[in-house]
Design a protein around this motif. Structure first.
Motif, PDB file in Angstrom:
ATOM      1  N   LYS A 154      -8.165  -5.788 -60.313  1.00  0.00           N
ATOM      2  CA  LYS A 154      -8.700  -5.081 -59.145  1.00  0.00           C
ATOM      3  C   LYS A 154      -9.599  -3.923 -59.558  1.00  0.00           C
ATOM      4  O   LYS A 154     -10.722  -3.788 -59.066  1.00  0.00           O
ATOM      5  CB  LYS A 154      -7.555  -4.573 -58.259  1.00  0.00           C
ATOM      6  CG  LYS A 154      -6.589  -5.633 -57.765  1.00  0.00           C
ATOM      7  CD  LYS A 154      -5.638  -5.094 -56.728  1.00  0.00           C
ATOM      8  CE  LYS A 154      -4.820  -3.908 -57.189  1.00  0.00           C
ATOM      9  NZ  LYS A 154      -3.898  -4.251 -58.310  1.00  0.00           N
ATOM     10  N   GLY A 180      -9.321  -6.621 -47.861  1.00  0.00           N
ATOM     11  CA  GLY A 180      -8.250  -6.219 -48.754  1.00  0.00           C
ATOM     12  C   GLY A 180      -8.388  -6.896 -50.099  1.00  0.00           C
ATOM     13  O   GLY A 180      -8.603  -8.107 -50.182  1.00  0.00           O
ATOM     14  N   LEU A 208       1.313  -5.120 -49.865  1.00  0.00           N
ATOM     15  CA  LEU A 208       0.798  -6.319 -49.228  1.00  0.00           C
ATOM     16  C   LEU A 208       0.951  -6.310 -47.718  1.00  0.00           C
ATOM     17  O   LEU A 208       0.014  -6.650 -46.986  1.00  0.00           O
ATOM     18  CB  LEU A 208       1.502  -7.545 -49.810  1.00  0.00           C
ATOM     19  CG  LEU A 208       1.457  -7.676 -51.338  1.00  0.00           C
ATOM     20  CD1 LEU A 208       2.105  -8.978 -51.765  1.00  0.00           C
ATOM     21  CD2 LEU A 208       0.047  -7.575 -51.862  1.00  0.00           C
ATOM     22  N   LEU A 238      -6.197  -7.592 -53.230  1.00  0.00           N
ATOM     23  CA  LEU A 238      -4.766  -7.566 -53.530  1.00  0.00           C
ATOM     24  C   LEU A 238      -4.455  -8.176 -54.888  1.00  0.00           C
ATOM     25  O   LEU A 238      -5.121  -9.103 -55.330  1.00  0.00           O
ATOM     26  CB  LEU A 238      -3.999  -8.341 -52.457  1.00  0.00           C
ATOM     27  CG  LEU A 238      -4.151  -7.836 -51.023  1.00  0.00           C
ATOM     28  CD1 LEU A 238      -3.374  -8.724 -50.074  1.00  0.00           C
ATOM     29  CD2 LEU A 238      -3.695  -6.404 -50.914  1.00  0.00           C
ATOM     30  N   SER A 241      -5.141  -2.649 -53.060  1.00  0.00           N
ATOM     31  CA  SER A 241      -3.761  -2.214 -52.885  1.00  0.00           C
ATOM     32  C   SER A 241      -2.790  -3.295 -53.339  1.00  0.00           C
ATOM     33  O   SER A 241      -3.134  -4.465 -53.423  1.00  0.00           O
ATOM     34  CB  SER A 241      -3.494  -1.866 -51.419  1.00  0.00           C
ATOM     35  OG  SER A 241      -2.163  -1.437 -51.238  1.00  0.00           O
ATOM     36  N   HIS A 242      -1.564  -2.856 -53.672  1.00  0.00           N
ATOM     37  CA  HIS A 242      -0.475  -3.810 -53.910  1.00  0.00           C
ATOM     38  C   HIS A 242       0.545  -3.741 -52.780  1.00  0.00           C
ATOM     39  O   HIS A 242       1.579  -4.399 -52.833  1.00  0.00           O
ATOM     40  CB  HIS A 242       0.198  -3.522 -55.257  1.00  0.00           C
ATOM     41  CG  HIS A 242       0.840  -2.158 -55.321  1.00  0.00           C
ATOM     42  ND1 HIS A 242       0.142  -1.021 -55.678  1.00  0.00           N
ATOM     43  CD2 HIS A 242       2.090  -1.743 -55.049  1.00  0.00           C
ATOM     44  CE1 HIS A 242       0.948   0.016 -55.642  1.00  0.00           C
ATOM     45  NE2 HIS A 242       2.139  -0.392 -55.260  1.00  0.00           N
TER      46      HIS A 242
END
Length: 310
Positions: free
Chosen positions: A44, A35, A195, A37, A192-193
């Motif tokens: 990102k 991931g 979480l 993040l 991705s945000h």
């Protein structure tokens, strides 16, 4: 064995703006999900552009499968990219778009037909993939993007914000698909945000903030870095006042507030505090109804790690 991804003090500048500070990390070969993040502007997408060969680094080295990916066709042929955004020609049928993308990737004839059938089946779009994009739901369109990235059977799959705009059911289905692909040997990087969902999906986490890599490891490993930060615990009991009186005698306590039937403790170093609490309960000094950690999750990890850099 050559790492799938290796960065050695890689950085990227957009003129005078530093999009990514010198960053070093390594992702091993073989299957697994990582991931990536961070909030908007964390770096990102910049990192993804470096890894997918869209931009060269301003400094340092970026290697994918042991080679620099920028303008390196043999490396790019082993990467599947799902960029952020949902931009499709609404008047086009999904399977025709997928065929066009396959031809642009160098596939043709029987090879392309087999690849299309396999990728559509992998994402569950054998039937709905023949619809117009304007007739597809957000989740269906996201599946088509993933099908396109899988056409050439890449070893590395890079997904930029794949959960954006998807309903909960579609998100769960996509997560299950990605887990299956990782189990079959694909290395997957998911930006991705969201979480909490990424915490359930990934086996490794890279946390970016303002172009800097703040932390790397599993959720548990990152959590272990945070002993200096207070963790909130809600202890319900018949006598919350007795819990509070017991807690103030311990050096780990940094804050205390009372709620109806409970004491909420903010403590440092829970790994030393919780055994003391357990021992007190076992000795009969405290009669607890429940113990609920309020922030032992990835959202809290992110907040703790970024607050000193804000």
């Amino acid at each position: 064995m050559t790492a799938t991804i290796l960065l050695e003090r890689a950085s990227l500048r957009y003129g005078d703006i530093l999009g990514l500070s010198p960053t070093s990390f390594e992702l091993p070969s073989g299957g697994g999900i990582t991931g990536l993040l961070g909030p908007n502007g964390a770096g990102k997408s910049t990192l993804i552009q470096l890894l997918s060969g869209l931009l060269p680094p301003s400094g340092g080295e970026v290697k994918v499968f042991g080679e620099a990916p920028f303008r390196h066709p043999s490396v790019l042929a082993r990467i599947g990219l799902v960029p952020e955004g949902d931009r499709f020609p609404t008047g086009l049928w999904g399977h025709r778009w997928l065929r066009m993308m396959g031809e642009l990737s160098g596939l043709s004839g029987t090879e392309l037909n087999v690849a299309m059938e396999k990728s559509l089946k992998a994402v569950g779009m054998e039937v709905n993939g023949r619809k117009l994009f304007s007739e597809m739901s957000k989740g269906m369109r996201q599946r088509m993007r993933l099908a396109q990235a899988l056409l050439h059977d890449p070893e590395l799959l890079i997904l930029d914000e794949p959960f954006n705009g998807m309903d909960p059911e579609s998100r769960l289905q996509l997560m299950e698909m990605l887990r299956g692909m990782a189990a079959q040997g694909k290395r997957i990087l998911v930006s991705s945000h969201i979480l909490g969902e990424v915490a359930q999906l990934t086996d490794r986490i890279l946390l970016l903030f303002r172009g800097r890599l703040l932390a790397e490891g599993s959720v548990v490993e990152i959590r272990e870095l945070l002993d200096r930060h207070p963790v909130e615990l809600r202890l319900s009991a018949d006598s919350a006042q007795a819990v509070a009186r017991w807690a103030v005698e311990h050096e780990e306590l940094v804050a205390l507030r009372m709620e109806d039937g409970a004491a909420v403790l903010a403590v440092r170093n829970p790994r030393s505090f919780l055994p003391k609490l357990q021992a007190a309960v076992n000795r009969g000094e405290l009669a607890l109804g429940s113990l609920d950690p309020l922030d032992l999750n990835l959202d809290a990890v992110f907040q703790f790690l970024t607050q000193d850099h804000a």
